[in-house]
Design a protein around this motif. Structure first.
Motif, PDB file in Angstrom:
ATOM      1  N   UNK A   1       9.134  -4.656  22.166  1.00 58.05           N
ATOM      2  CA  UNK A   1       8.574  -5.180  20.920  1.00 58.05           C
ATOM      3  C   UNK A   1       7.908  -4.048  20.153  1.00 58.05           C
ATOM      4  N   UNK A   2       8.004  -4.103  18.819  1.00 67.57           N
ATOM      5  CA  UNK A   2       7.312  -3.177  17.944  1.00 67.57           C
ATOM      6  C   UNK A   2       6.236  -3.935  17.175  1.00 67.57           C
ATOM      7  N   UNK A   3       5.234  -3.191  16.691  1.00 66.78           N
ATOM      8  CA  UNK A   3       4.132  -3.811  15.988  1.00 66.78           C
ATOM      9  C   UNK A   3       3.983  -3.227  14.586  1.00 66.78           C
ATOM     10  N   UNK A   4       3.534  -4.084  13.672  1.00 64.23           N
ATOM     11  CA  UNK A   4       3.140  -3.630  12.346  1.00 64.23           C
ATOM     12  C   UNK A   4       1.673  -3.970  12.150  1.00 64.23           C
ATOM     13  N   UNK A   5       0.915  -2.962  11.727  1.00 65.29           N
ATOM     14  CA  UNK A   5      -0.480  -3.168  11.372  1.00 65.29           C
ATOM     15  C   UNK A   5      -0.591  -2.964   9.868  1.00 65.29           C
ATOM     16  N   UNK A   6      -0.819  -4.075   9.162  1.00 66.86           N
ATOM     17  CA  UNK A   6      -0.939  -4.028   7.700  1.00 66.86           C
ATOM     18  C   UNK A   6      -2.415  -4.145   7.324  1.00 66.86           C
ATOM     19  N   UNK A   7      -2.844  -3.314   6.401  1.00 74.24           N
ATOM     20  CA  UNK A   7      -4.224  -3.350   5.921  1.00 74.24           C
ATOM     21  C   UNK A   7      -4.218  -3.600   4.424  1.00 74.24           C
ATOM     22  N   UNK A   8      -4.861  -4.683   4.011  1.00 75.42           N
ATOM     23  CA  UNK A   8      -4.935  -5.052   2.604  1.00 75.42           C
ATOM     24  C   UNK A   8      -6.374  -4.900   2.134  1.00 75.42           C
ATOM     25  N   UNK A   9      -6.571  -4.185   1.053  1.00 74.10           N
ATOM     26  CA  UNK A   9      -7.895  -4.002   0.475  1.00 74.10           C
ATOM     27  C   UNK A   9      -8.048  -4.918  -0.736  1.00 74.10           C
ATOM     28  N   UNK A  10      -9.242  -5.486  -0.901  1.00 76.65           N
ATOM     29  CA  UNK A  10      -9.485  -6.374  -2.033  1.00 76.65           C
ATOM     30  C   UNK A  10     -10.983  -6.449  -2.295  1.00 76.65           C
ATOM     31  N   UNK A  11     -11.391  -6.956  -3.443  1.00 77.47           N
ATOM     32  CA  UNK A  11     -12.820  -7.142  -3.707  1.00 77.47           C
ATOM     33  C   UNK A  11     -13.453  -8.046  -2.653  1.00 77.47           C
ATOM     34  N   UNK A  12     -14.727  -7.831  -2.374  1.00 74.98           N
ATOM     35  CA  UNK A  12     -15.396  -8.560  -1.300  1.00 74.98           C
ATOM     36  C   UNK A  12     -15.307 -10.073  -1.468  1.00 74.98           C
ATOM     37  N   UNK A  48     -11.582  -5.438   3.528  1.00 72.89           N
ATOM     38  CA  UNK A  48     -10.241  -5.196   4.042  1.00 72.89           C
ATOM     39  C   UNK A  48      -9.825  -6.307   4.998  1.00 72.89           C
ATOM     40  N   UNK A  49      -8.558  -6.639   4.950  1.00 72.94           N
ATOM     41  CA  UNK A  49      -7.946  -7.581   5.883  1.00 72.94           C
ATOM     42  C   UNK A  49      -6.921  -6.815   6.708  1.00 72.94           C
ATOM     43  N   UNK A  50      -6.964  -7.021   8.019  1.00 66.21           N
ATOM     44  CA  UNK A  50      -6.056  -6.344   8.933  1.00 66.21           C
ATOM     45  C   UNK A  50      -5.139  -7.387   9.548  1.00 66.21           C
ATOM     46  N   UNK A  51      -3.838  -7.161   9.464  1.00 69.00           N
ATOM     47  CA  UNK A  51      -2.847  -8.119   9.943  1.00 69.00           C
ATOM     48  C   UNK A  51      -1.979  -7.441  10.997  1.00 69.00           C
ATOM     49  N   UNK A  52      -1.908  -8.053  12.176  1.00 71.32           N
ATOM     50  CA  UNK A  52      -1.082  -7.521  13.263  1.00 71.32           C
ATOM     51  C   UNK A  52       0.075  -8.469  13.531  1.00 71.32           C
ATOM     52  N   UNK A  53       1.298  -7.931  13.441  1.00 71.74           N
ATOM     53  CA  UNK A  53       2.493  -8.714  13.751  1.00 71.74           C
ATOM     54  C   UNK A  53       3.365  -7.969  14.747  1.00 71.74           C
ATOM     55  N   UNK A  54       4.158  -8.726  15.502  1.00 71.68           N
ATOM     56  CA  UNK A  54       5.091  -8.143  16.450  1.00 71.68           C
ATOM     57  C   UNK A  54       6.523  -8.486  16.080  1.00 71.68           C
ATOM     58  N   UNK A  55       7.447  -7.570  16.383  1.00 75.12           N
ATOM     59  CA  UNK A  55       8.859  -7.755  16.061  1.00 75.12           C
ATOM     60  C   UNK A  55       9.715  -7.385  17.273  1.00 75.12           C
ATOM     61  N   UNK A  56      10.644  -8.255  17.593  1.00 72.01           N
ATOM     62  CA  UNK A  56      11.487  -8.024  18.759  1.00 72.01           C
ATOM     63  C   UNK A  56      12.474  -6.886  18.538  1.00 72.01           C
ATOM     64  N   UNK A  85      -1.441  -0.960   2.994  1.00 68.14           N
ATOM     65  CA  UNK A  85      -0.883  -0.001   3.934  1.00 68.14           C
ATOM     66  C   UNK A  85      -0.159  -0.763   5.037  1.00 68.14           C
ATOM     67  N   UNK A  86       1.023  -0.288   5.428  1.00 74.65           N
ATOM     68  CA  UNK A  86       1.783  -0.915   6.498  1.00 74.65           C
ATOM     69  C   UNK A  86       2.236   0.172   7.455  1.00 74.65           C
ATOM     70  N   UNK A  87       1.745   0.110   8.685  1.00 75.95           N
ATOM     71  CA  UNK A  87       2.030   1.134   9.683  1.00 75.95           C
ATOM     72  C   UNK A  87       2.830   0.550  10.826  1.00 75.95           C
ATOM     73  N   UNK A  88       3.773   1.331  11.338  1.00 71.11           N
ATOM     74  CA  UNK A  88       4.646   0.904  12.427  1.00 71.11           C
ATOM     75  C   UNK A  88       4.202   1.528  13.739  1.00 71.11           C
ATOM     76  N   UNK A  89       4.191   0.719  14.797  1.00 72.18           N
ATOM     77  CA  UNK A  89       3.726   1.175  16.103  1.00 72.18           C
ATOM     78  C   UNK A  89       4.642   0.692  17.225  1.00 72.18           C
ATOM     79  N   UNK A  90       4.600   1.431  18.326  1.00 71.92           N
ATOM     80  CA  UNK A  90       5.212   1.004  19.579  1.00 71.92           C
ATOM     81  C   UNK A  90       4.102   0.870  20.617  1.00 71.92           C
ATOM     82  N   UNK A  91       4.188  -0.110  21.507  1.00 72.64           N
ATOM     83  CA  UNK A  91       3.112  -0.300  22.495  1.00 72.64           C
ATOM     84  C   UNK A  91       3.161   0.762  23.590  1.00 72.64           C
ATOM     85  N   UNK A  92       2.016   1.047  24.184  1.00 72.46           N
ATOM     86  CA  UNK A  92       2.003   1.882  25.382  1.00 72.46           C
ATOM     87  C   UNK A  92       2.892   1.180  26.419  1.00 72.46           C
TER      88      UNK A  92
END
Length: 204
Positions: A1-12, A48-56, A85-92
């Protein structure tokens, strides 16, 4: 599985509105992947809002990345989001899959930018330290290494409180089972953010 960590910035004052759009976005009929959590930053850079999703499969993550980039309203929050921002990751590879459910409610996101060539010794150090530091590492939600951008790892921890976090880290450092041997020497820069679940997050 791979992961995406998306960070969205917005007014408080727009965090709640933006999070509603995020949940609609990830639950859309066209959406791919599995939502693991959505958090709002509480200590660190706010708004900021942080969103973590997984993809097979990588193709699903690529499709979701393209869907966001080509949308005039990415994550259904385009009217209030000021940066994305959208960053791609692989798990340890030696860690178990992410376990959803109650993980304490207080989350720490730590990102270490590594020196070039620093990932292999970092992986080796973490693998050796996980079991001896079990009392602490059982609070680890995920650790993953970036597939794009600067060499870096991001690890997510879940605690019941900042007091619990401090006590566990003090115990681990005091007994010598943490940090992972050879790991700190590979860190060029480190950041930490404390975040709380926002909305009906699978990780609470």
């Amino acid at each position: 599985m791979l992961y995406e960590l998306a960070t969205l910035s917005c007014p408080l004052l727009s965090v709640g509105r933006a999070s509603e759009g995020i949940y609609d976005w990830v639950n859309d009929a066209e959406a791919k992947g599995e939502l693991f959590g959505c958090w709002r930053t509480e200590i660190g850079t706010l708004g900021r809002l942080i969103v973590l999703r997984g993809f097979e499969v990588p193709e699903d993550m690529t499709a979701e990345r393209r869907r966001a980039l080509l949308s005039a309203n990415p994550f259904n929050a385009g009217s209030v989001v000021t940066a994305l921002e959208m960053d791609s990751y692989a798990p340890f590879p030696f860690l178990p899959p992410i376990r959803i459910g109650d993980r304490g409610g207080v989350y720490e996101f730590r990102t270490y930018r590594l020196k070039p060539g620093g990932l292999p010794p970092t992986l080796a150090g973490w693998e050796a330290a996980i079991a001896p530091a079990r009392e602490y590492t059982e609070h680890l939600v995920a650790n993953m290494y970036a597939l794009d951008g600067a060499p870096r790892i991001t690890h997510i921890w879940g605690f019941t409180s900042l007091k619990e976090r401090t006590e566990l880290r003090s115990w681990a450092y005091g007994t010598g089972v943490w940090p992972p041997k050879g790991g700190p020497e590979q860190i060029a820069e480190a950041t930490s953010t404390i975040a709380l679940p926002q909305g009906p997050s699978p990780l609470t």
